[in-house]
Enzyme design. Structure first.
Site, PDB file in Angstrom:
ATOM      1  NE  ARG A 167      -3.474   2.251   2.909  1.00  0.00           N
ATOM      2  CZ  ARG A 167      -4.669   2.585   2.431  1.00  0.00           C
ATOM      3  NH1 ARG A 167      -5.269   1.786   1.583  1.00  0.00           N
ATOM      4  NH2 ARG A 167      -5.244   3.723   2.798  1.00  0.00           N
ATOM      5  CG  LEU A 199      -4.651   5.194  -1.838  1.00  0.00           C
ATOM      6  CD1 LEU A 199      -3.250   5.112  -1.248  1.00  0.00           C
ATOM      7  CD2 LEU A 199      -4.995   3.892  -2.548  1.00  0.00           C
ATOM      8  CB  SER A 200     -10.993   3.612   0.441  1.00  0.00           C
ATOM      9  OG  SER A 200     -11.813   4.324  -0.455  1.00  0.00           O
ATOM     10  CB  ALA A 201      -9.947   3.107   5.568  1.00  0.00           C
TER      11      ALA A 201
END
Length: 359
Positions: free
Chosen positions: A38, A63-65
């Site tokens: 990530r 970016l989402s969690a």
């Protein structure tokens, strides 16, 4: 949105936490998450935040969690050979993980509103193909990204087996999304503050299931002057692979399978071992008192239990360092590359089989 699990020290540590919290539940999803770091999708200077369970945004890049992506990947129920459409594909992080599961005979398309984000996603994809050892450990369906508003997709576009929308969908756009889905397909999208899984069971029938309460920014609707025609988004064509490309896929598959069989025959473990979490040793002291003159003075004296705990803690740390060293060694070995380089073939053909990777 996020914060459901503890922050990790690195990508593997983050995945361990997601597994422990039951956000990652299947082995194929775990493998995809471990294969794609990530942190590689963060801008320089922001990587320290990559392994927190939090969303991240810088300009148009978002970016989402991790817990959201985990639930999405599980809810999509991905299989090799499926077609996938990512609406609001962003950095390409999710699309790249999907590509590791659906494999070279799948379809992997993404639509992103912002041109600069599409360029960023293409750069990250190119870096993954050229530099990541994970690329040689999987059969990959390379994502194809286009610029455009996902609410303006051409009406004659083909349908997909799996669809994800990474922005909040208004209720009046729900049917628009459903039409893009094949019968038997799965659509995952945030609608009315719920991450929702929709399965198309027939021509005009669907089943819906709420997965998780979420908060997403809404889809951007294209503004236009009166009478102005919208910019229609043409999705990438679904193409047939060339005989040359098919040959490369099957040669690499054969060599990879031979390497795996050889390793299993020698009793070698293929999976990289997970790092143990460090145990924190709490220091314990005993209160004693001594007389100095006519005064009673308290003193802190270390107990034998503390000394034993300290020694045990050091042993655990030394063992962890050995484990981490083993992990690094395993990551450095690229068996597929070594096998290709050993083939009695022209250098140009070896380079093609390696996708022109330099390492």
């Amino acid at each position: 949105m996020g914060g459901a699990v503890s922050a990790g020290e690195d990508n593997d540590d983050l995945i361990d936490n997601l597994k422990e919290a039951q956000y990652i539940r299947t082995e194929k999803v775990e493998q995809a998450f471990r294969a794609i770091d990530r942190g590689d999708y963060y801008l320089d200077g922001y990587r320290d935040s990559a392994y927190k369970d939090l969303a991240w945004k810088h300009g148009n890049i978002h970016l989402s969690a991790p817990c959201i992506y985990s639930e999405v990947m599980e809810a999509l129920k991905l299989q090799p050979g499926l077609s996938f459409l990512n609406l609001g594909s962003g950095t390409g992080y999710l699309s790249t993980m999907v590509g590791l599961i659906i494999g070279p005979f799948g379809v992997n398309h993404g639509v992103e509103l912002h041109k600069d984000v599409v360029e960023y996603a293409r750069e990250k994809l190119d870096d993954f193909i050229k530099n990541s050892d994970s690329f040689d450990k999987f059969e990959f369906c390379e994502p194809v990204f286009v610029v455009g508003n996902c609410l303006e997709i051409s009406t004659d576009s083909h349908q997909y087996d799996r669809i994800y929308c990474g922005a909040g969908v208004q209720k009046d756009h729900e049917n628009y999304m459903k039409v893009l889905l094949k019968i038997g397909g799965i659509l995952v999208m945030p609608i009315e503050d719920q991450l929702t899984q929709i399965t198309r069971t027939g021509q005009c029938t669907w089943e819906s299931k709420n997965i998780l309460a979420v908060s997403f920014a809404p889809l951007v609707q294209q503004s236009r002057a009166d009478g102005e025609k919208p910019d229609t988004v043409q999705l990438p064509p679904v193409t047939v692979r060339s005989l040359q490309d098919l040959s490369r896929i099957y040669i690499r598959r054969t060599l990879r399978n031979l390497a795996n069989e050889d390793s299993q025959g020698k009793g070698m473990v293929q999976r990289v071992p997970q790092k143990r979490k460090r145990r924190r040793c709490r220091r314990r002291r005993i209160n004693t008192y001594v007389f100095v003159g006519n005064q009673l003075i308290p003193q802190m004296v270390e107990s034998e239990e503390e000394e034993h705990a300290e020694e045990e803690h050091k042993e655990v740390e030394e063992e962890e360092e050995r484990d981490i060293g083993d992990i690094e060694i395993l990551k450095q070995v690229n068996v597929l590359r070594d096998q290709i380089m050993a083939l009695p073939l022209p250098e140009s053909l070896k380079a093609y089989l390696l996708y022109y990777r330099e390492k």
